[in-house]
Enzyme design. Structure first.
Site, PDB file in Angstrom:
ATOM      1  N   SER A 119       0.829  -1.209   0.000  1.00 43.26           N
ATOM      2  CA  SER A 119       0.000   0.000   0.000  1.00 43.26           C
ATOM      3  C   SER A 119       0.859   1.252   0.000  1.00 43.26           C
ATOM      4  O   SER A 119       1.959   1.266   0.580  1.00 43.26           O
ATOM      5  CB  SER A 119      -0.874   0.000   1.256  1.00 43.26           C
ATOM      6  OG  SER A 119      -1.507   1.249   1.414  1.00 43.26           O
ATOM      7  N   TYR A 146      -1.818   0.042  10.225  1.00 43.68           N
ATOM      8  CA  TYR A 146      -2.089  -0.611   8.940  1.00 43.68           C
ATOM      9  C   TYR A 146      -0.878  -0.492   8.008  1.00 43.68           C
ATOM     10  O   TYR A 146      -0.391  -1.499   7.465  1.00 43.68           O
ATOM     11  CB  TYR A 146      -3.330   0.022   8.279  1.00 43.68           C
ATOM     12  CG  TYR A 146      -3.480  -0.339   6.834  1.00 43.68           C
ATOM     13  CD1 TYR A 146      -3.855  -1.624   6.457  1.00 43.68           C
ATOM     14  CD2 TYR A 146      -3.225   0.601   5.828  1.00 43.68           C
ATOM     15  CE1 TYR A 146      -3.966  -1.965   5.117  1.00 43.68           C
ATOM     16  CE2 TYR A 146      -3.340   0.268   4.491  1.00 43.68           C
ATOM     17  CZ  TYR A 146      -3.704  -1.016   4.136  1.00 43.68           C
ATOM     18  OH  TYR A 146      -3.799  -1.349   2.817  1.00 43.68           O
ATOM     19  N   LYS A 150       1.895  -3.424   6.507  1.00 41.98           N
ATOM     20  CA  LYS A 150       2.226  -3.632   5.089  1.00 41.98           C
ATOM     21  C   LYS A 150       3.730  -3.554   4.870  1.00 41.98           C
ATOM     22  O   LYS A 150       4.310  -4.328   4.098  1.00 41.98           O
ATOM     23  CB  LYS A 150       1.492  -2.597   4.224  1.00 41.98           C
ATOM     24  CG  LYS A 150      -0.014  -2.825   4.150  1.00 41.98           C
ATOM     25  CD  LYS A 150      -0.339  -4.080   3.359  1.00 41.98           C
ATOM     26  CE  LYS A 150      -1.792  -4.454   3.368  1.00 41.98           C
ATOM     27  NZ  LYS A 150      -2.084  -5.683   2.616  1.00 41.98           N
TER      28      LYS A 150
HETATM   29  N1  UFG Z   1     -12.141  12.445   2.073  1.00 41.52           N
HETATM   30  C1  UFG Z   1     -13.031  13.476   2.269  1.00 41.52           C
HETATM   31  N2  UFG Z   1     -14.292  13.159   2.690  1.00 41.52           N
HETATM   32  C2  UFG Z   1     -14.682  11.877   2.930  1.00 41.52           C
HETATM   33  C3  UFG Z   1     -13.753  10.835   2.734  1.00 41.52           C
HETATM   34  C4  UFG Z   1     -12.484  11.150   2.301  1.00 41.52           C
HETATM   35  O1  UFG Z   1     -12.722  14.650   2.072  1.00 41.52           O
HETATM   36  O2  UFG Z   1     -15.842  11.676   3.314  1.00 41.52           O
HETATM   37  C5  UFG Z   1     -10.786  12.763   1.567  1.00 41.52           C
HETATM   38  C6  UFG Z   1      -9.672  12.351   2.491  1.00 41.52           C
HETATM   39  O3  UFG Z   1      -9.410  13.338   3.464  1.00 41.52           O
HETATM   40  C7  UFG Z   1      -8.517  12.160   1.494  1.00 41.52           C
HETATM   41  C8  UFG Z   1      -9.225  11.692   0.218  1.00 41.52           C
HETATM   42  O4  UFG Z   1     -10.589  12.037   0.383  1.00 41.52           O
HETATM   43  O5  UFG Z   1      -7.934  13.384   1.245  1.00 41.52           O
HETATM   44  C9  UFG Z   1      -9.139  10.196   0.027  1.00 41.52           C
HETATM   45  O6  UFG Z   1      -9.518   9.574   1.240  1.00 41.52           O
HETATM   46  P1  UFG Z   1      -9.753   8.004   1.375  1.00 41.52           P
HETATM   47  O7  UFG Z   1     -10.157   7.756   2.789  1.00 41.52           O
HETATM   48  O8  UFG Z   1     -10.620   7.513   0.286  1.00 41.52           O
HETATM   49  O9  UFG Z   1      -8.316   7.386   1.072  1.00 41.52           O
HETATM   50  P2  UFG Z   1      -6.897   7.657   1.742  1.00 41.52           P
HETATM   51  O10 UFG Z   1      -6.081   8.415   0.755  1.00 41.52           O
HETATM   52  O11 UFG Z   1      -7.014   8.235   3.094  1.00 41.52           O
HETATM   53  O12 UFG Z   1      -6.399   6.166   1.947  1.00 41.52           O
HETATM   54  C10 UFG Z   1      -6.364   5.251   0.868  1.00 41.52           C
HETATM   55  C11 UFG Z   1      -6.748   3.864   1.361  1.00 41.52           C
HETATM   56  C12 UFG Z   1      -5.738   3.376   2.340  1.00 41.52           C
HETATM   57  C13 UFG Z   1      -4.373   3.480   1.763  1.00 41.52           C
HETATM   58  C14 UFG Z   1      -4.100   4.858   1.268  1.00 41.52           C
HETATM   59  C15 UFG Z   1      -2.795   4.909   0.568  1.00 41.52           C
HETATM   60  O13 UFG Z   1      -8.015   3.891   1.983  1.00 41.52           O
HETATM   61  O14 UFG Z   1      -6.001   2.010   2.636  1.00 41.52           O
HETATM   62  O15 UFG Z   1      -5.097   5.248   0.338  1.00 41.52           O
HETATM   63  O16 UFG Z   1      -2.566   6.158   0.038  1.00 41.52           O
HETATM   64  F1  UFG Z   1      -3.475   3.182   2.728  1.00 41.52           F
END
Ligand code: UFG
Length: 333
Positions: A119, A146, A150
């Site tokens: 990841s 998490y 990984k």
């Molecule tokens: N976000 C919002 N509102 C929401 C949900 C998310 O603004 O309701 C934003 C988050 O702050 C972030 C972006 O959307 O900036 C993406 O968020 P996600 O939660 O979809 O994904 P992440 O980038 O936090 O994490 C994902 C995977 C993880 C992995 C990571 C690696 O969920 O498992 O990418 O970069 F580790």
């Protein structure tokens, strides 16, 4: 030749299984069905097994012999960042313990080709200039249990390569989205696109976690990768491992193109027909402003590049919404 796919009944695994079967590979799936769905893999043989249990080693050795397994794609894992912060020991037991058992079984059964789902969470919150692409050479510094699990699994593969000749590839997934087939959509609402569509489908507005980041529109930038492109990268990784001189390597899997949260939500509005008026919320702890893959290494070594864009991801996620989540409560007019 049979490929063992762990976690093959889940969202990503079921896409990998379908592509392998389409190209004619024999496949056996191991899945504990804690989040996977047996229907996702049709008539592919399925062995229900929790890899982290001590008895998993013997069970794996037996099934490797029975199905004549020659290579393994290891996807089964717990994957919620927030949950991992609350239950770190359980994440280590599941993810690291599962990998330890798998490696012991592979060593004793003399199977030496392993593709592992890693990841971008292994990078943590990198101190790199805004707008730069994350190369695999940037030191890993995960900020969640998490991400740590990984990274430890990557080390275990590296060590097995040195110790007994494992040939391993770790694929560092960026932000996986979309569906290759409507019935294989992401059934959860843990990530931005399903969270946002889910909110709209319930008559609510999505929330942007902060719009004061040092990016063009102030919202976080991520590298969204279509699950079908990602699944295709698994097949390319497996083929790469066929050569005897491989040992261990790690590759980013992304598009190399970033999209902001605002851009994603705009695309969702256009695709679904919902009137999207996002609510601006507080920043979420631990979010890097900008995380986009440098994809040159996987392109050069595996000959793989992503072919699908954000529009295809949002469109396919929307097409899959009703089959995987049920009819939206408030369908667009
Ligand atoms: N976000 C919002 N509102 C929401 C949900 C998310 O603004 O309701 C934003 C988050 O702050 C972030 C972006 O959307 O900036 C993406 O968020 P996600 O939660 O979809 O994904 P992440 O980038 O936090 O994490 C994902 C995977 C993880 C992995 C990571 C690696 O969920 O498992 O990418 O970069 F580790």
């Amino acid at each position: 030749m049979t490929v063992l796919v762990t976690g093959g009944a889940g969202y990503i695994g079921s896409h990998v299984v379908r592509l392998l079967r389409q190209r004619g590979d024999d496949v056996v799936v191991v899945d504990d069905l804690s989040s996977g769905v047996a229907d996702n893999i049709g008539d592919t043989p399925l062995v229900q097994l929790d890899l982290s249990r001590p008895e998993a080693i013997d069970a794996l050795v037996t099934l490797i012999g029975e199905y004549e397994v020659e290579s393994v794609i290891h996807i089964a894992a717990k994957k919620q960042v927030g949950e991992s912060a609350q239950r770190p020991a359980w994440y280590y037991t599941e993810n690291v313990g599962g990998m330890a058992n798998l490696l012991q079984a592979m060593e004793s059964a003399e199977v030496n080709k392993l593709m592992f789902s890693s990841s971008a969470a292994t990078y943590g919150n990198p101190d790199v200039p805004p707008g730069s692409r994350m190369s695999e050479d940037v030191p890993s510094a995960p900020i969640s249990p998490y991400g740590e699990t990984k990274l430890v699994c990557e080390w275990m593969m590296r060590d097995a390569a040195a110790a007994w000749g494992l040939r391993g590839v770790g694929l560092r997934y960026f932000n996986v989205a979309g569906a290759g087939w409507p019935e294989l959509g992401d059934p959860t609402k843990f990530n931005l696109i399903p969270i946002a569509i889910g909110a709209l489908a319930e008559g609510k507005q999505p929330v942007i976690f902060g719009n004061d980041y040092p990016t063009a529109d102030g919202t976080c930038i991520r590298d969204y990768i279509h699950v079908l492109d990602l699944a295709d990268a698994h097949l390319a990784a497996l083929d790469y491992l066929d050569r005897e001189d491989r040992d261990y390597d790690v590759f980013n899997v992304g598009t190399g193109t970033g999209s902001s949260v605002s851009e994603v939500l705009t695309k969702i509005g256009r695709t679904t027909g919902y009137d999207v008026q996002p609510v601006i919320g507080d920043r979420r702890a631990g979010d890097p402003a900008d995380l986009v893959a440098d994809v040159s290494r996987i392109r050069d070594a595996l000959g793989w590049t992503a072919t699908r864009d954000l529009a295809a991801m949002v469109d396919s996620a929307w097409q899959a919404w009703e089959p995987t989540h049920g009819a939206p409560a408030v369908p667009p007019s």
